[in-house]
Write a protein that holds these residues in place. Structure first.
Motif, PDB file in Angstrom:
ATOM      1  N   GLY A  72       2.233   5.983  -0.879  1.00 22.66           N
ATOM      2  CA  GLY A  72       1.752   4.683  -1.677  1.00 22.66           C
ATOM      3  C   GLY A  72       2.064   3.375  -1.054  1.00 22.66           C
ATOM      4  N   SER A  73       2.459   3.390   0.246  1.00 24.44           N
ATOM      5  CA  SER A  73       2.663   2.005   0.724  1.00 24.44           C
ATOM      6  C   SER A  73       1.621   0.937   0.503  1.00 24.44           C
ATOM      7  CB  SER A  73       2.886   2.204   2.366  1.00 24.44           C
ATOM      8  OG  SER A  73       4.172   2.832   2.487  1.00 24.44           O
ATOM      9  N   ALA A  74       0.482   1.351   0.839  1.00 25.14           N
ATOM     10  CA  ALA A  74      -0.888   0.505   0.670  1.00 25.14           C
ATOM     11  C   ALA A  74      -0.897   0.173  -0.720  1.00 25.14           C
ATOM     12  CB  ALA A  74      -2.108   1.193   1.003  1.00 25.14           C
ATOM     13  N   ARG A  75      -0.679   0.846  -1.681  1.00 25.13           N
ATOM     14  CA  ARG A  75      -0.911   0.370  -3.092  1.00 25.13           C
ATOM     15  C   ARG A  75       0.483  -0.690  -3.397  1.00 25.13           C
ATOM     16  NH1 ARG A  75       2.450   2.498  -6.537  1.00 25.13           N
ATOM     17  NH2 ARG A  75       2.710   4.443  -5.475  1.00 25.13           N
ATOM     18  N   ILE A  76       1.558  -0.586  -3.109  1.00 24.20           N
ATOM     19  CA  ILE A  76       2.605  -1.495  -2.903  1.00 24.20           C
ATOM     20  C   ILE A  76       2.291  -2.800  -2.287  1.00 24.20           C
ATOM     21  CG2 ILE A  76       4.999  -2.025  -2.552  1.00 24.20           C
ATOM     22  CD1 ILE A  76       5.706   1.074  -2.557  1.00 24.20           C
ATOM     23  N   ALA A  77       1.704  -2.663  -1.050  1.00 25.49           N
ATOM     24  CA  ALA A  77       1.297  -3.809  -0.531  1.00 25.49           C
ATOM     25  C   ALA A  77       0.224  -4.688  -1.054  1.00 25.49           C
ATOM     26  CB  ALA A  77       0.814  -3.298   1.111  1.00 25.49           C
ATOM     27  N   ARG A  78      -0.620  -4.042  -1.728  1.00 25.44           N
ATOM     28  CA  ARG A  78      -1.772  -4.814  -2.502  1.00 25.44           C
ATOM     29  C   ARG A  78      -1.228  -5.577  -3.526  1.00 25.44           C
ATOM     30  NH1 ARG A  78      -4.456   0.486  -2.474  1.00 25.44           N
ATOM     31  NH2 ARG A  78      -5.936   0.486  -0.628  1.00 25.44           N
ATOM     32  N   ARG A  79      -0.203  -5.341  -4.056  1.00 27.45           N
ATOM     33  CA  ARG A  79       0.484  -6.212  -4.981  1.00 27.45           C
ATOM     34  C   ARG A  79       1.012  -7.473  -4.460  1.00 27.45           C
ATOM     35  NH1 ARG A  79       4.086  -1.567  -6.886  1.00 27.45           N
ATOM     36  NH2 ARG A  79       5.811  -2.958  -6.899  1.00 27.45           N
ATOM     37  N   PHE A  80       1.160  -7.489  -3.218  1.00 29.46           N
ATOM     38  CA  PHE A  80       1.902  -8.762  -2.598  1.00 29.46           C
ATOM     39  C   PHE A  80       0.755  -9.398  -1.680  1.00 29.46           C
ATOM     40  CE2 PHE A  80       5.200  -6.089  -3.812  1.00 29.46           C
ATOM     41  CZ  PHE A  80       6.353  -7.016  -4.073  1.00 29.46           C
ATOM     42  N   PHE A  81       0.236  -8.812  -0.847  1.00 29.58           N
ATOM     43  CA  PHE A  81      -0.812  -9.434   0.123  1.00 29.58           C
ATOM     44  C   PHE A  81      -2.000  -8.816   0.118  1.00 29.58           C
ATOM     45  CE2 PHE A  81       3.641 -10.098   1.456  1.00 29.58           C
ATOM     46  CZ  PHE A  81       3.662 -11.577   1.334  1.00 29.58           C
ATOM     47  N   HIS A  82      -3.212  -9.491   0.899  1.00 31.66           N
ATOM     48  CA  HIS A  82      -4.278  -8.779   1.228  1.00 31.66           C
ATOM     49  C   HIS A  82      -3.987  -7.483   2.294  1.00 31.66           C
ATOM     50  CE1 HIS A  82      -8.288  -8.064   2.674  1.00 31.66           C
ATOM     51  NE2 HIS A  82      -7.820  -8.011   4.024  1.00 31.66           N
TER      52      HIS A  82
END
Length: 144
Positions: A72-82
């Motif tokens: 789920g790293s990508a899902r978390i990252a999308r909440r912050f940055f491109h």
């Protein structure tokens, strides 16, 4: 393990002590900085790390390049940055993919578990006033 740059008075770029930031010139202020964060299965630390980066980076562009995480790293990252999705975990490919998304003068590649000093951009801009400097790093301190 968390790594972070030492306090500004202890920061070194390419072995040189950081310069007096009061002397920051207009030339240095014009350099644009973009940040690339390659990640792979770092969900356990990612939310806190990216929130901290958002506070420090302020308005600088940040791209997270995920190497096919399954946690789920990508899902978390999308909440912050491109966030760019790469087909496989390959740090070099991830950094290249993120860099292609940015059109900045300077690229900063940052591990997700690293902490930058609040004035990191000024350190970078001042170091790059020296035409012999083409790259650099911050001194690392490892938390136990």
């Amino acid at each position: 393990m968390i790594t972070h740059a030492t306090s500004p008075d202890q920061a070194w770029l390419l072995g040189r002590a950081a310069l007096d930031f009061a002397a920051l010139s207009n030339q240095a202020a014009l350099l644009s900085i973009g940040i690339v964060v390659p990640v792979f299965n770092e969900a356990a630390i990612l939310e806190e790390a990216l929130e901290r980066l958002r506070r420090v980076a302020r308005t600088l562009p940040v791209v997270v390049a995920d190497g096919g995480s399954t946690d789920g790293s990508a899902r978390i990252a999308r909440r912050f940055f491109h966030t760019e999705l790469c087909p496989e975990p390959n740090r070099g490919s991830q950094m290249n993919r993120g860099a292609r998304c940015l059109g900045n003068d300077v690229l900063l590649f940052l591990h997700a578990d690293s902490r930058l000093p609040a004035d990191f951009a000024e350190h970078i801009r001042m170091a790059l006033l020296n035409t012999r400097v083409v790259g650099g790093s911050f001194r690392l301190v490892f938390d136990a």
